[in-house]
Design a protein around this motif. Structure first.
Motif, PDB file in Angstrom:
ATOM      1  N   UNK A  13      99.903  55.013   8.885  1.00  0.00           N
ATOM      2  CA  UNK A  13      98.493  54.895   8.505  1.00  0.00           C
ATOM      3  C   UNK A  13      97.686  56.048   9.090  1.00  0.00           C
ATOM      4  N   UNK A  14      96.747  56.575   8.291  1.00  0.00           N
ATOM      5  CA  UNK A  14      95.864  57.620   8.817  1.00  0.00           C
ATOM      6  C   UNK A  14      94.710  56.981   9.595  1.00  0.00           C
ATOM      7  N   UNK A  15      94.487  55.699   9.367  1.00  0.00           N
ATOM      8  CA  UNK A  15      93.390  55.000  10.031  1.00  0.00           C
ATOM      9  C   UNK A  15      93.926  54.423  11.347  1.00  0.00           C
ATOM     10  N   UNK A  16      93.142  54.563  12.414  1.00  0.00           N
ATOM     11  CA  UNK A  16      93.633  54.065  13.706  1.00  0.00           C
ATOM     12  C   UNK A  16      93.056  52.672  14.016  1.00  0.00           C
ATOM     13  N   UNK A  17      93.736  51.985  14.916  1.00  0.00           N
ATOM     14  CA  UNK A  17      93.242  50.659  15.337  1.00  0.00           C
ATOM     15  C   UNK A  17      91.888  50.801  16.030  1.00  0.00           C
ATOM     16  N   UNK A  18      91.705  51.903  16.741  1.00  0.00           N
ATOM     17  CA  UNK A  18      90.429  52.122  17.447  1.00  0.00           C
ATOM     18  C   UNK A  18      89.287  52.228  16.440  1.00  0.00           C
ATOM     19  N   UNK A  19      89.561  52.884  15.308  1.00  0.00           N
ATOM     20  CA  UNK A  19      88.522  52.973  14.267  1.00  0.00           C
ATOM     21  C   UNK A  19      88.239  51.587  13.670  1.00  0.00           C
ATOM     22  N   UNK A  20      89.298  50.858  13.416  1.00  0.00           N
ATOM     23  CA  UNK A  20      89.111  49.525  12.807  1.00  0.00           C
ATOM     24  C   UNK A  20      88.309  48.620  13.746  1.00  0.00           C
ATOM     25  N   UNK A  21      88.595  48.758  15.033  1.00  0.00           N
ATOM     26  CA  UNK A  21      87.909  47.944  16.057  1.00  0.00           C
ATOM     27  C   UNK A  21      86.399  48.146  16.019  1.00  0.00           C
ATOM     28  N   UNK A  22      85.955  49.311  15.539  1.00  0.00           N
ATOM     29  CA  UNK A  22      84.517  49.603  15.544  1.00  0.00           C
ATOM     30  C   UNK A  22      83.801  49.171  14.269  1.00  0.00           C
ATOM     31  N   UNK A  23      84.541  48.591  13.326  1.00  0.00           N
ATOM     32  CA  UNK A  23      83.843  48.089  12.130  1.00  0.00           C
ATOM     33  C   UNK A  23      83.258  46.734  12.520  1.00  0.00           C
ATOM     34  N   UNK A  55      97.282  44.294  19.834  1.00  0.00           N
ATOM     35  CA  UNK A  55      96.438  43.600  20.811  1.00  0.00           C
ATOM     36  C   UNK A  55      95.875  44.545  21.872  1.00  0.00           C
ATOM     37  N   UNK A  56      96.609  45.624  22.142  1.00  0.00           N
ATOM     38  CA  UNK A  56      96.101  46.597  23.131  1.00  0.00           C
ATOM     39  C   UNK A  56      94.785  47.218  22.666  1.00  0.00           C
ATOM     40  N   UNK A  57      94.526  47.185  21.349  1.00  0.00           N
ATOM     41  CA  UNK A  57      93.284  47.779  20.844  1.00  0.00           C
ATOM     42  C   UNK A  57      92.148  46.758  20.784  1.00  0.00           C
ATOM     43  N   UNK A  58      92.430  45.527  21.177  1.00  0.00           N
ATOM     44  CA  UNK A  58      91.387  44.501  21.134  1.00  0.00           C
ATOM     45  C   UNK A  58      91.348  43.740  19.816  1.00  0.00           C
ATOM     46  N   UNK A  59      92.316  44.006  18.952  1.00  0.00           N
ATOM     47  CA  UNK A  59      92.379  43.281  17.678  1.00  0.00           C
ATOM     48  C   UNK A  59      93.544  42.288  17.729  1.00  0.00           C
ATOM     49  N   UNK A  60      93.658  41.471  16.686  1.00  0.00           N
ATOM     50  CA  UNK A  60      94.813  40.576  16.613  1.00  0.00           C
ATOM     51  C   UNK A  60      95.509  40.737  15.268  1.00  0.00           C
ATOM     52  N   UNK A  61      96.749  40.311  15.214  1.00  0.00           N
ATOM     53  CA  UNK A  61      97.418  40.293  13.906  1.00  0.00           C
ATOM     54  C   UNK A  61      97.010  38.988  13.235  1.00  0.00           C
ATOM     55  N   UNK A  62      96.226  39.098  12.166  1.00  0.00           N
ATOM     56  CA  UNK A  62      95.731  37.897  11.505  1.00  0.00           C
ATOM     57  C   UNK A  62      96.719  37.407  10.437  1.00  0.00           C
ATOM     58  N   UNK A 339      82.977  48.107   2.583  1.00  0.00           N
ATOM     59  CA  UNK A 339      83.307  46.852   1.883  1.00  0.00           C
ATOM     60  C   UNK A 339      83.271  45.674   2.833  1.00  0.00           C
ATOM     61  N   UNK A 340      83.845  45.841   4.023  1.00  0.00           N
ATOM     62  CA  UNK A 340      83.872  44.732   4.998  1.00  0.00           C
ATOM     63  C   UNK A 340      82.444  44.340   5.375  1.00  0.00           C
TER      64      UNK A 340
END
Ligand code: DNO
Length: 357
Positions: A13-23, A55-62, A339-340
């Motif tokens: 993925x070109x998108x990082x978890x850190x970026x997703x965390x900031x949405x 999880x290290x990025x503060x997100x979870x696998x949903x 979109x989100x």
């Protein structure tokens, strides 16, 4: 409702978890083990590793999208039992790690199909598009080169190089499979995994066929309200649910998405919510998520989910490629983040209006 984003995992993925965390409002990702072949077991160690990265990025696998089903299971070859056994082991391992929403599809050969992964729009963005007139002229077994070219070096789910390399053999393997046989094999699979799903309260969400009609003479069985109702009844157990994908079902303008949501209420663990624009019969292109940018009434879709008590996970789906981003077609950061936010805004309005009533 839990808002998530699809993420393909490290290296893909070109998108990082850190970026997703900031949405704002996004709490989890929907992910997969991209390198796994259908039919293989996902080990506990591999699942734990993926979980710890997320999880290290503060997100979870949903949810997992997807644990793919092998063609042997779809066709019902003699390898089916072994692959189902492995699938059960994978579900057991996922369930033990607390992951209990799994998306999959039962489309023969291709998964989702588009004829253009970067059709230019008037706003200067590019989008995924489908034109039946082009599909009608294609010799499917010779599609490999053009599909690879469209992917521009990205490994697209459903268009994996291993799959494209064996198109001819795959078409041959499906030659005796009509929609009834495919349906029976799906029911067989769903019955076989009942026990492990019950053990971990796993909800399986079948992804509708995209586009929602048979292509290249291959059968497609999850395309409308009637066949979704039939499937839910055929295995009338909580684990047998659908991934409500508005873009896939909506590819056929005759599908009334809010009516499908109502018919499948309680059996929708996962929703892919996106908009598209119909041009003329058989030709559609994707759009930004908000209603005014495409042909679908996104408010009506979310309202139907809200009013039927939907409490699963949602993700925005394919986005336009905007602001010069270079990413996997449909899966860039920017338009999916917009979109989100839009979907979360509509949801907040639905909640607040309901409180006032
Ligand atoms: C395309 C996706 C599909 C979907 C699978 C689920 O962008 O929506 O590839 O993930 O069909 O198994």
């Amino acid at each position: 409702m839990n808002m998530t984003l699809r993420w393909y995992g490290p290296g893909y993925d070109t998108v990082t978890l850190e970026q997703i965390r900031q949405i704002p409002g996004v709490t989890g990702v929907v992910t997969t083990l991209m390198g796994k072949q259908p039919g293989e077991v996902w080990t506990k160690e591999e699942i734990r590793e993926l979980k710890s990265v997320v999880e290290a990025s503060g997100l979870e696998i949903a949810a997992i999208e997807s644990v793919n089903i092998s063609d042997d299971i779809k066709i019902g070859t003699e390898k089916r039992e072994e692959h189902i056994k492995n699938y059960i082991e994978t579900l057991d391992n996922l369930g033990s790690e607390g992951i209990n929403i799994v998306c999959y599809n039962f489309m023969p050969v291709f998964d989702w199909t588009r004829t253009d992964l970067a059709r230019p729009r008037k706003d200067g963005s590019t989008v995924l598009a489908y034109d039946q007139a082009i599909v009608d002229q294609i010799v499917p077994t010779r599609m490999r080169e053009s599909m690879e070219k469209m992917c521009k070096g990205f490994v697209m789910p459903g268009w994996e190089p291993e799959r494209l390399a064996k198109l001819e053999a795959l078409f041959d393997a499906y030659k005796d499979i009509d929609s009834e046989k495919l349906f029976d094999n799906l029911v067989y699979f769903l019955e076989a995994i009942s026990e492990v799903c019950e053990k971990h309260n796993i909800k399986m969400g079948i992804h509708p066929d995209d586009p929602a009609w048979p292509i290249f003479g291959l059968p497609r069985i999850v395309t409308n309200k009637e066949n979704i109702e039939r499937l839910l009844k055929a295995v009338d157990k909580p684990h047998n649910g659908i991934t409500l994908c508005t873009g896939s079902l909506g590819s056929n303008p005759k599908n009334d998405i809010p009516a499908i949501i109502k018919a499948a209420a309680g059996r929708i663990p996962f929703a892919h919510v996106r908009n598209l624009k119909y041009n003329h019969e058989g030709d559609f292109e994707e759009a930004a998520h908000l209603s005014s940018d495409g042909s679908m009434d996104m408010y009506a879709v979310l309202e139907a989910l809200y009013e039927t008590g939907f409490n699963g996970i949602i993700r925005p789906d394919h986005g336009r490629m905007i602001w010069g981003e270079e990413a996997m077609p449909g899966y860039g950061l920017y338009d999916r983040a917009l979109g989100a936010c839009y979907l979360n805004g509509v949801w907040e309005a639905l909640e607040k209006n309901a409180e006032k009533r």
